[in-house]
Design a protein around this motif. Sequence first.
Motif, mmCIF file in Angstrom:
data_model
loop_
_atom_site.group_PDB
_atom_site.id
_atom_site.type_symbol
_atom_site.label_atom_id
_atom_site.label_comp_id
_atom_site.label_asym_id
_atom_site.label_seq_id
_atom_site.Cartn_x
_atom_site.Cartn_y
_atom_site.Cartn_z
ATOM 1 N N TYR A 178 0.782 -1.130 0.309
ATOM 2 C CA TYR A 178 0.047 0.205 -0.009
ATOM 3 C C TYR A 178 0.819 1.459 0.121
ATOM 4 C CZ TYR A 178 -3.554 3.363 1.937
ATOM 5 O OH TYR A 178 -4.251 4.477 1.948
ATOM 6 N N MET A 179 1.972 1.214 0.748
ATOM 7 C CA MET A 179 2.673 2.481 0.867
ATOM 8 C C MET A 179 3.548 2.610 -0.472
ATOM 9 S SD MET A 179 3.892 4.942 2.420
ATOM 10 C CE MET A 179 5.288 5.941 2.269
ATOM 11 N N ALA A 180 4.018 1.357 -1.258
ATOM 12 C CA ALA A 180 4.815 1.615 -2.537
ATOM 13 C C ALA A 180 3.668 1.983 -3.447
ATOM 14 C CB ALA A 180 5.204 0.289 -3.014
ATOM 15 N N LEU A 181 2.299 1.592 -3.543
ATOM 16 C CA LEU A 181 1.530 2.484 -4.334
ATOM 17 C C LEU A 181 1.614 3.776 -3.943
ATOM 18 C CD1 LEU A 181 -1.346 -0.237 -4.015
ATOM 19 C CD2 LEU A 181 -0.095 0.055 -6.274
ATOM 20 N N ASN A 182 1.379 4.441 -2.823
ATOM 21 C CA ASN A 182 1.290 5.628 -2.619
ATOM 22 C C ASN A 182 2.489 6.578 -3.182
ATOM 23 O OD1 ASN A 182 -1.249 6.275 -1.224
ATOM 24 N ND2 ASN A 182 -0.661 4.545 0.017
ATOM 25 N N ILE A 183 3.659 5.905 -2.952
ATOM 26 C CA ILE A 183 4.724 6.325 -3.500
ATOM 27 C C ILE A 183 5.034 6.588 -4.965
ATOM 28 C CG2 ILE A 183 7.365 6.320 -3.701
ATOM 29 C CD1 ILE A 183 7.318 4.662 -1.107
ATOM 30 N N TRP B 217 5.166 -3.742 16.139
ATOM 31 C CA TRP B 217 3.962 -2.743 16.259
ATOM 32 C C TRP B 217 4.308 -1.507 15.789
ATOM 33 C CZ3 TRP B 217 1.012 -6.542 15.493
ATOM 34 C CH2 TRP B 217 0.685 -7.662 16.163
ATOM 35 N N ALA B 218 5.391 -1.005 16.292
ATOM 36 C CA ALA B 218 6.073 0.491 15.984
ATOM 37 C C ALA B 218 6.108 0.464 14.560
ATOM 38 C CB ALA B 218 7.169 0.840 16.768
ATOM 39 N N MET B 219 6.807 -0.519 13.742
ATOM 40 C CA MET B 219 6.940 -0.263 12.412
ATOM 41 C C MET B 219 5.707 -0.375 11.649
ATOM 42 S SD MET B 219 10.326 0.143 11.760
ATOM 43 C CE MET B 219 10.457 0.947 13.120
ATOM 44 N N MET B 220 4.862 -1.132 12.184
ATOM 45 C CA MET B 220 3.522 -1.525 11.476
ATOM 46 C C MET B 220 2.867 -0.123 11.659
ATOM 47 S SD MET B 220 2.202 -4.680 10.740
ATOM 48 C CE MET B 220 1.168 -5.904 11.450
ATOM 49 N N ALA B 221 2.679 0.529 12.858
ATOM 50 C CA ALA B 221 2.216 1.895 12.908
ATOM 51 C C ALA B 221 2.680 2.939 11.858
ATOM 52 C CB ALA B 221 2.044 2.137 14.564
ATOM 53 N N ALA B 222 4.134 2.661 11.895
ATOM 54 C CA ALA B 222 4.925 3.705 10.830
ATOM 55 C C ALA B 222 4.452 3.513 9.368
ATOM 56 C CB ALA B 222 6.327 3.523 10.947
ATOM 57 N N LEU B 223 4.400 2.311 9.026
ATOM 58 C CA LEU B 223 4.058 2.024 7.506
ATOM 59 C C LEU B 223 2.390 2.591 7.201
ATOM 60 C CD1 LEU B 223 5.004 -1.469 6.590
ATOM 61 C CD2 LEU B 223 5.446 0.576 5.557
ATOM 62 N N LEU B 224 1.612 2.301 8.266
ATOM 63 C CA LEU B 224 0.322 2.745 7.949
ATOM 64 C C LEU B 224 0.024 3.936 8.036
ATOM 65 C CD1 LEU B 224 -2.638 1.722 7.365
ATOM 66 C CD2 LEU B 224 -3.164 1.554 9.942
ATOM 67 N N SER B 225 0.714 4.792 8.850
ATOM 68 C CA SER B 225 0.525 6.320 9.014
ATOM 69 C C SER B 225 1.044 7.014 7.659
ATOM 70 C CB SER B 225 1.061 6.810 10.468
ATOM 71 O OG SER B 225 2.525 6.576 10.261
ATOM 72 N N ALA B 226 2.182 6.528 7.692
ATOM 73 C CA ALA B 226 2.942 7.278 6.264
ATOM 74 C C ALA B 226 2.156 6.980 4.794
ATOM 75 C CB ALA B 226 4.360 6.491 6.169
ATOM 76 N N SER B 227 1.408 5.622 4.778
ATOM 77 C CA SER B 227 0.586 5.395 3.806
ATOM 78 C C SER B 227 -0.557 6.345 3.483
ATOM 79 C CB SER B 227 0.367 4.012 3.627
ATOM 80 O OG SER B 227 1.361 3.203 3.709
ATOM 81 N N LEU B 228 -1.236 6.407 4.700
ATOM 82 C CA LEU B 228 -2.470 7.185 4.833
ATOM 83 C C LEU B 228 -2.143 8.757 4.541
ATOM 84 C CD1 LEU B 228 -4.265 5.540 8.144
ATOM 85 C CD2 LEU B 228 -4.851 5.528 5.612
#
Length: 494
Positions: free
Chosen positions: A74-79, A143-154
């Motif tokens: 999802y993050m890669a798509l947004n990039i 969990w910290a890395m998961m939160a970082a990925l999701l927040s950056a993607s959003l």
Amino acid sequence: MTEQQGDQRHLETLDRDLARYSNLEMATSYVSRPMIGVGISLVFVLLAGIIAMLFFGHENNSLIVIIAACLGAYMALNIGANDVANNMGPAVGANALSMGGAIAIAVIFESAGALLAGGDVVKTVAKGIIAPESMGNSSVFVWAMMAALLSASLWVNLATWVGAPVSTTHSVVGGVMGAGIAAAGFSAVNWATMSGIVASWVISPVLGGVIAALFLWLIKSRIIYRDDKIAAARKWVPVLVGIMAGVFSAYLALKGLKKIIKIDMPTALLIGAAIGALVWIVMIPVIRKQSQGLENRNKSLKVLFGVPLVVSAALLSFAHGANDVANAVGPLAAIVQASQSGNFTDAIGIPIWVMVIGAFGISFGLFLFGPKLIRMVGGQITKLNPMRAYCVALSAAITVIVASWLGLPVSSTHIAVGAVFGVGFFREWDAERRIRNARLAMPDRTAFAPEERRRRKLVRRSHFMTIIAAWIITVPAAAILSAVIFYLISSVTA
């Protein structure tokens, strides 16, 4: 009513019905197009999860890695949707590339850069912003890395929807920082790294804008404002193409060959100087031949800058893929390692399937959602032609090399968009200067009214303010969102 009139009336009714049907069909097509993009994106995200399951399904924490792979996709798509516009926008805005051609080139070179040269920055994103040992255990780190990925993607998704080219690097940095603070307090953050990133908010766009403006001044003073423009172009265009070749050679020697051979900065500059000199010599007869028969006007000069601009856009895409794949897969690589071995403090090893998700995600995101921001960067900030767009591309490469030499963590987004602004503001300054000189030469000439002078501004101030505001709030917004997501995950898993 005669039979003929009745037939005529019937045909008119039929035409109206067909017109309504045509309009409905167009509306349906317009509405369904975004839905197709969303649908393809969902399929890609699910495929990323399946790939993770194939490679990691036998492990205990396979579900966590599968979810993380989906978030990385999802993050890669947004990039791809947001960041790649910075490389392709100027070439499309200058009409040197069609939208389809730009997307095709970017897909190939972004993927090549990510797969061949990506990796080093991944380790920095995963371990350089927060101290992993402060997390206490691997679960908290994951969990910290998961939160970082999701927040950056959003956040990047929101910025793309609004039409603001933000730094995906800074989005991920903010996400990692926010989750780190939520997990282990402010002491977990490497504030020296963060201060360098904050400094780059100012340094990146200003340096990019100044260098682009200087090159545009060189082109205007040495070529465009000369009486014999073609003769001037024959002399200076080979020099400019040689500079471009030298700069990109040095950059690719530094970044693109690091997996094969380690090259330091002095050696890279030497390689760049040698290749630049060689290209300059080769381009002299090429430009002479290409310029034969051209009229002595500005429009003719665009032909000479077309091919160098396309090449520079391709090389910038390669460099972007090599660097910014880290934004998508840095936290994912850290999650994979921590889930697999329980070790979250050592250096990150990056599985090839993780890099593939990042590379293809960027390409899909560009193909499905990139045109909106490509048009904005290429044509809506200021009007670009091949000469101006060439200055933007060259400035971006030079600024990244200077930043690497100084050890500054810069954003390719800030550099490229800053260069576009630099070109636009230089054009405004140059236009004002020429108007002042013309008034001095002809004192009776009527001056422009203040309203007319505002209308003639060559940089759209609304875009300028929107983009600057988005840049300023990216890190804090991503950090706050990441902290909230981390608290939610922690409360659910507690």
